[in-house]
Design an enzyme around this catalytic site. Sequence first.
Site, PDB file in Angstrom:
ATOM      1  N   CYS A   1       0.816  -1.221   0.000  1.00 18.32           N
ATOM      2  CA  CYS A   1       0.000   0.000   0.000  1.00 18.32           C
ATOM      3  C   CYS A   1       0.844   1.263   0.000  1.00 18.32           C
ATOM      4  O   CYS A   1       0.304   2.365  -0.082  1.00 18.32           O
ATOM      5  CB  CYS A   1      -0.946   0.014   1.190  1.00 18.32           C
ATOM      6  SG  CYS A   1      -1.796  -1.551   1.384  1.00 18.32           S
TER       7      CYS A   1
ATOM      8  N   HIS B   1      -9.029   4.581  -1.349  1.00 19.67           N
ATOM      9  CA  HIS B   1      -7.710   3.965  -1.188  1.00 19.67           C
ATOM     10  C   HIS B   1      -7.403   3.006  -2.328  1.00 19.67           C
ATOM     11  O   HIS B   1      -7.403   1.798  -2.174  1.00 19.67           O
ATOM     12  CB  HIS B   1      -7.653   3.254   0.175  1.00 19.67           C
ATOM     13  CG  HIS B   1      -6.321   2.640   0.497  1.00 19.67           C
ATOM     14  ND1 HIS B   1      -5.116   3.132   0.027  1.00 19.67           N
ATOM     15  CD2 HIS B   1      -5.999   1.557   1.275  1.00 19.67           C
ATOM     16  CE1 HIS B   1      -4.123   2.390   0.487  1.00 19.67           C
ATOM     17  NE2 HIS B   1      -4.630   1.423   1.239  1.00 19.67           N
TER      18      HIS B   1
END
Lengths: 385, 130, 348
Positions: free
Chosen positions: A83, A333
Amino acid sequence: MRDVAVIGVGMNKWGELWDMSIRDIFTEAALKAIDDSGVDHIDAMYIGCMSSGLFVGQEHLGSLMADYLGQGNIPASRVESACCSGGLAFRSAYMDVASGMNDIVLAGGVEKMTDVGGDGATYALATAADGEYEVYNGATFPGLYALMARAHMERYGTTRKQLAEVAVKNHDNGSKNPLAQFPFKTTVDGVINAVMVADPLTLMDCSPITDGAAAVILCPADMIGKYKNHPAVKIIGSGHATDSIALHSRDDFTSLKATEIAGKKALQMAGKKLSDINLCEVHDCFTIAEIVVTESLGFFEPGQGGPAAEAGDTRIDGKIPINTSGGLKSKGHPVGATGIAQIYEVVSQLRGESGERQIKNAKVGMAQNMGGSGGSTLVHILEVI
Amino acid sequence: MFPSRYWREIPHRYRLEAGKCTGCGFVAFPRRLVCPQCGQREFETFKLKGEGELLTYTVIHVGPSAFVDDTPYALGIVKMDDGVNITAQISDIGLDNIEVGGRYKIEFRKIQSDGHSGIHAYGYKFIPIR
Amino acid sequence: MIGITGYGAYIPRYRIKVEEIAKVWGTDAPSYKRGLQLWEKSVPGPDQDTITMSVEAGKNALIRAGISGEKLGAVYIGSESHPYAVKPSGTVVGEALGATPDCRCADFEFACKAGTEAITCAMAQVAAGNVKYALGVGADTSQGAPGDALEYSASAGAAAFVVGQDNLIAECELTYTYMTDTPDFWRREHEFYPQHGSRFTGEPAYFKHTFGCAKGIMEKAGMKPEDFAYAIFHQPNGKFPMRAGLKLGFTKEQIEPGWLTPRLGNTYSGASPIGLTSTLDIAKPGDKILVVSYGSGAGSDGFIFKVTDRINEVRNMVKHTVWYLDENKVYLDYGTYAKFRGKIRKND
């Protein structure tokens, strides 16, 4: 090393972009960054993407995106650190320019996450954890952060309500961000009573599944005169650290060592103190993450992140505004894009272009981007010149 | 799941075989080639006793593809008495009765099956010591 | 002398009551309970199968045997619910117990007789001098077709026996098998549930073979029912073993310690072996025990054991069979049971 500046930023509206492929999503954001900077070409590019292979069955993004961006045969690399692939792309581009290897370098991030179902997305994301010793046994990302949340609650008395306050604040901020995926406001009850994902975390403690991209253009600080569309923003600190990707291998589940180290390195390089930071974008993939990250960066003492969120210290008008963009929670996200979108927000704030959510006199901003359950972290500090 | 990936981890998953650093005694589970504590590269096989204390846990309601039929299920980290932490599912206990600090032991269970025709994959789960 | 060096049982903690199943199919629970003499059955969790239960029963048996798994020269698993059609259960069990690679291994299938068959072969390997210790396991997660009479009884459990020639807790004095071709119960390849010949499974099948085996082994041994402290018969339901035992001349008291089906259900290959572990848990040195299994198809294996002094040292080393049966249970509703047993049709 040469001083490096960010001269252009671009980002598209994030969400479920059904009619856009990964190449369209990336190219749109990259073109915006190019237009924003005023450059007529780029010399090299770095793309952060966590798992296009699992999400859309496409690897080899560097070449694909360079081609679709019309940049022909330039050196283009896809970088991955779960991420924080975006943050790593930014640091890679920074090092490229600083080293003198290239002048105009694009750092971008992209993820197209909606071409698989929910369980497929959960599976793809889980590959950022220890495949054989966490995921094999049924671990998910909400699950791993829930393990941290439970440990934090047991140790410090962090409350369910304090976790919810993070989501409420980030949705408040996101409601002022026209590019956010979920610009709605929410309440503490709305968060607590949402469907349970991994006890104690509900759906409203979790960042969403998002399609999106962001890109920025870097150049040597001594070249910014050529491209002065906006106030110039310099990269003054960059910190990168890793930790075990298995949560269970760490001594402490209530702090994030890689974040602590990367934060200190970035501050040291920048020659700044935490009190010099006017705003910080942190990796709130889950509400508990924002609490632990703000503690590990040193904004609050261990165990005080929850009370600080509840007291409003992290709001736009608080002591240290955290996630003015709405964070991962409200803005969305798309994992590989998040680290670049954080830079987009910091640069916008430092330029004074953040509209309704603009912080007064923002001079120095920080961005903290994190991979997995904290196995990698990048921290960058930028300052308006 | 391709069988070789599963097969190579069998000593860990079936028999809790760890590596113990001959230099400093660090227990590596899974085994490692170099000790992260002292840098030595020699390990002896060390079988974990399979009991320990629950450090933290969660109940997962949204599972990945291989576990969608198993939700809700509990997942925890247990500090084994041998000094190493392990993540595994917690089985054979009411989901409301799990407490941090509880004593658990390892039992041999089926962890997942690869669709209707792929391999069954076995390993360890925690169950409360009664 | 060949015999049992260590024994262990494993029963999953989930149960379902006859009433809960009867409610779904609109049948009369009291008459089923009366007819089957059975009021609940064990159900495996979704993470349990013949392999996992065999491993846990095997660990218990090794503890009581006082040996490590690497001492096992053979691992034999008898079951009609091996998780794979092709690929042994025994390799997983042997690997988990640490018996590999110096180890013989085979899976057995003979309906409910597969467990005693595995034990018989374990004994044969030891008797032949091929191995010092061998593990024989009877285990099943048996399936009855939804709504069929078998659904009320088909349950899950395992019993494992380390067979050897020293440190015996029970000497095996005699074995005998009585076998014919009698198609009373079967499951064709690729079929999910077994089928049976209804009342044909009784007199010409269960009773004929059980009697044939019990009478045969007692005759060979020159023994009478009163010579035994305990007798264990295969128990497809509560009624058959009690009726068979009484008719053979045994008393309720001899049968009851190994008569678990009323609250366990029919663990198929595990049934008479679990009856034996439960009986060993309370047996005294010198006690003689008769075991007669039954497997459809059809045949019965008979054993005469004589308990040794060592039983007193080992019986409390691990939890007793009745602990698994009575102290650790959780009741399921039919929906959860159907989900656990994979009875709900889903997409891939």
